[in-house]
Every structure is written in C-alpha cells, then in structure tokens.
Design a protein around this motif. Structure first.
Motif, short mmCIF file in Angstrom:
data_model
loop_
_atom_site.label_atom_id
_atom_site.label_comp_id
_atom_site.label_asym_id
_atom_site.label_seq_id
_atom_site.Cartn_x
_atom_site.Cartn_y
_atom_site.Cartn_z
N THR A 91 0.82 -1.21 0.00
CA THR A 91 0.00 0.00 0.00
C THR A 91 0.85 1.27 0.00
O THR A 91 2.02 1.26 0.40
CB THR A 91 -0.91 0.03 1.24
N ILE A 92 0.24 2.34 -0.47
CA ILE A 92 0.84 3.66 -0.42
C ILE A 92 -0.28 4.65 -0.12
O ILE A 92 -1.39 4.53 -0.67
CB ILE A 92 1.56 4.02 -1.74
N SER A 93 -0.04 5.58 0.76
CA SER A 93 -1.07 6.54 1.16
C SER A 93 -1.41 7.46 -0.01
O SER A 93 -0.59 7.66 -0.92
CB SER A 93 -0.59 7.37 2.35
N PRO A 94 -2.60 8.05 -0.02
CA PRO A 94 -2.96 9.00 -1.08
C PRO A 94 -1.97 10.16 -1.18
O PRO A 94 -1.63 10.59 -2.28
CB PRO A 94 -4.35 9.48 -0.67
N THR A 95 -1.51 10.64 -0.03
CA THR A 95 -0.53 11.74 -0.04
C THR A 95 0.79 11.27 -0.64
O THR A 95 1.39 11.96 -1.47
CB THR A 95 -0.29 12.26 1.39
N GLY A 96 1.24 10.09 -0.21
CA GLY A 96 2.48 9.55 -0.76
C GLY A 96 2.38 9.29 -2.25
O GLY A 96 3.33 9.53 -3.00
N CYS A 97 1.22 8.82 -2.69
CA CYS A 97 1.00 8.55 -4.11
C CYS A 97 1.05 9.85 -4.91
O CYS A 97 1.66 9.91 -5.99
CB CYS A 97 -0.34 7.85 -4.30
N ALA A 98 0.41 10.90 -4.38
CA ALA A 98 0.40 12.19 -5.08
C ALA A 98 1.81 12.77 -5.17
O ALA A 98 2.22 13.27 -6.23
CB ALA A 98 -0.52 13.17 -4.34
N ILE A 99 2.57 12.67 -4.07
CA ILE A 99 3.94 13.18 -4.07
C ILE A 99 4.79 12.42 -5.08
O ILE A 99 5.55 13.02 -5.85
CB ILE A 99 4.56 13.07 -2.65
N GLN A 100 4.63 11.10 -5.10
CA GLN A 100 5.40 10.28 -6.03
C GLN A 100 5.05 10.61 -7.48
O GLN A 100 5.93 10.72 -8.34
CB GLN A 100 5.17 8.80 -5.76
N LEU A 101 3.77 10.78 -7.76
CA LEU A 101 3.33 11.10 -9.11
C LEU A 101 3.88 12.44 -9.56
O LEU A 101 4.45 12.57 -10.65
CB LEU A 101 1.80 11.09 -9.18
N TYR A 102 3.72 13.46 -8.71
CA TYR A 102 4.20 14.80 -9.06
C TYR A 102 5.72 14.81 -9.25
O TYR A 102 6.23 15.38 -10.22
CB TYR A 102 3.82 15.81 -7.96
N ALA A 103 6.44 14.18 -8.31
CA ALA A 103 7.90 14.21 -8.35
C ALA A 103 8.46 13.46 -9.55
O ALA A 103 9.30 13.97 -10.30
CB ALA A 103 8.47 13.63 -7.05
#
Length: 316
Positions: A91-103
């Motif tokens: 799993t990955i948190s929604p915040t972590g997923c958003a950060i990873q996508l943006y970065a």
C-alpha cells in the motif's frame, strides 16, 4: 498467489510484481544494488564537477543537473519499491502517491528537455568551436537549465493535477509499482478518452519535440564532421558526443515506449518492466557511461585524490 494487504482503507494498492513472488526477491536485490550505485555514482559526478575548477564548463554544468535529476528521480521511486518488494504490504497513502506522481513526472519531464539542451551544447562545441565560449555563456546555460526545470514542473502540475482529480469510485488497485499517470488514469470510472488525448499531446511536446531537436543537433554534427573528412575529427566527435548519445538512447528508448504507444498495448508486465528500466536502471548506468568514456572526469578524480593525499601528508 498475491499477498496484498488491503486493510488500510483509503490507501492505494500497488500491485506491482505481486503476481510473480519469486521474481520479487530477485528484483529486490537488483533494485537495491542499482539504487546504491545511483546514489554513489551521481553524487560523485556532482561533487567532482563542483570541486574541480577545470570542469566548470557548460557541459559539466548540464551533466551536474542531469545527475541531480537522476538522483531525485530514483529516490522518488526506489525506497517505496523496495518496501513493497520486501514484504506483503503493497500500500501507499494518497498523499504519498500524489507526491510520487508529481515528483517522478516533473523529474522525468525535466530530463527530457535537459537531454535536448545537452545535445545543443554538443552541437555548439563541434560545429561552432571558435564561438563556443561566446555562444554558451553562463547566463544562457542557466536559462536553458531553468527552462528544463520549468517545463518539468509545469507539465507535472497540469498532468498530475488533472489525473488526481479524476473520480475513481473507490478503485484503489494500481497495476503498477509506482503512481504513474498512465496507470492512475486507468482507475477512473468515467470516460478517459479526453485524458488520454491530453496525455498523448503532452508526450508529443515533452518527448518527441526534444528528441527531434536532439536528432537535428546530431545530424548537423554528422554533416560537419563529414565535411572535414578527418579520422581524428570523427574520433573527437565520438568522444565528445558518444556518452550523451548512449544516454539519450537508453532514456528515450524506454520512456517513449510507455508514453507514446497505443493504450491497448500498455500491458501490465510490459509497462512495469519498461518503467523499471528508465526509472531505476538508466540512472544507474548514466554515471558509469560518463565516467568510463570521459577522460576529463577520470582526470578530475585523480587530481582530487592526489590533492587529498597531499593534504593528508602535510598534516602528518
């Protein structure tokens, strides 16, 4: 059988390579070694380029930025991937997923433009050697690097925000090992044709346009060398441009397969392995390519080591 923890409500599930549990163990070792080599290799290039005055040139200024981009790109992906490969928790948190996508999207887009900038630098060095210092002055170099970073940030703010705002109707299973736009778009429960067209157009601008500029630059370089008709000129051009051409081939050959291909062919395993190449493997190989084929970097490393030994001798 897949072992995926789905107990954390709201978290995304990165299916990744769960359908190949034996492969996960091999990939964990490969990714770990690659990540460590990426950290060491790219950090070494940054330090050498900054510490050695003879490398304070446009070419190494761009190379320093490329190494920093590779360092950050792999760091935005590898730790999470290693965590998922190591155990049952995917799993990955929604915040972590958003950060990873943006970065990852910002850094990947930046690298596309930066490689085109480096090709222009090689064109100026080979085709305009007498005017090279005048053409590639520090202000222009800083502007070109700034343009690369702004392009990456602008693309990720647009594409990333649009992707994350798509309604998903509770879909949380991402059939990938990272939160990447093509995989995230598939979670939407609405018609995504417009999003696919938008992603394709953005890919044309940030992938095919820089690649076209790279090909034009090297076409001009080839014409200039052919006109000279000198074996020495060929060797010098190859030494000047060979490393960059190899890096361009590795990076563009993999990333275009993900972003410039029909949606139907974006198969689960194919997309994941191709993404693994340009996000993990290529940043590992770049420092090796530039150091093994580059006499300047080797010479700078020797000078720094000799200087360090001399300072230690003085202390003793």
């Amino acid at each position: 059988m897949m072992t995926i923890n789905e107990s954390l409500a709201g978290d995304f599930i990165l299916v990744g390579f769960s359908d190949h549990p034996q492969l996960e163990k091999i990939l964990f070792v490969v990714v770990l070694i690659s990540y460590l080599l990426t950290l060491v290799g790219n950090t070494a290039i940054i330090l050498i380029s900054c510490l050695d005055p003879m490398l304070h040139t446009p070419m190494y200024y761009f190379l320093t930025n490329l190494s920093f981009v590779d360092l950050c790109l792999t760091t935005s992906i590898a730790p999470q991937l290693l965590w998922n490969l190591h155990g049952p928790y995917k799993t990955i948190s929604p915040t972590g997923c958003a950060i990873q996508l943006y970065a990852s999207l910002a850094l990947g887009s930046t690298e596309c433009v930066l490689l085109a900038v480096m090709a222009f630098d090689r064109y100026a060095a080979v085709c305009r050697p007498l005017h090279y210092a005048t053409v590639m002055h520090s202000r222009l170099c800083q502007s070109l690097v700034g343009m690369a970073w702004l392009s990456g940030v602008g693309n990720t703010l647009i594409q990333g925000t649009i992707t994350l705002r798509l309604p998903r109707c509770g879909n949380r299973r991402i059939y990938h090992f990272i939160c990447e736009v093509p995989a995230m778009v598939k979670l939407a429960c609405v018609n995504i044709h417009a999003n696919e067209v938008q992603l394709f157009m953005a890919s044309l601008v940030l992938l095919l346009l820089p690649l076209t500029l790279i090909l034009i630059s090297y076409g001009c370089i080839a014409q200039a060398v052919v006109r000279i008709r000198s074996a020495q000129a060929w060797r010098k051009a190859l030494g000047t441009c060979g490393s960059h051409l190899l890096v361009v081939t590795l990076f563009y050959g993999t990333i275009t397969a993900v972003y410039i291909q029909p949606n139907s062919s974006y198969a689960h395993s194919q997309g994941k392995f191709i993404t693994l190449l340009y996000t993990i493997v290529t940043p590992t190989l770049n420092p090796l390519i530039y150091t093994l084929r580059n006499k300047d970097v080797k010479g700078a490393l020797k000078r720094l080591l000799q200087k360090d030994r001399a300072q230690q001798s003085e202390k003793l």
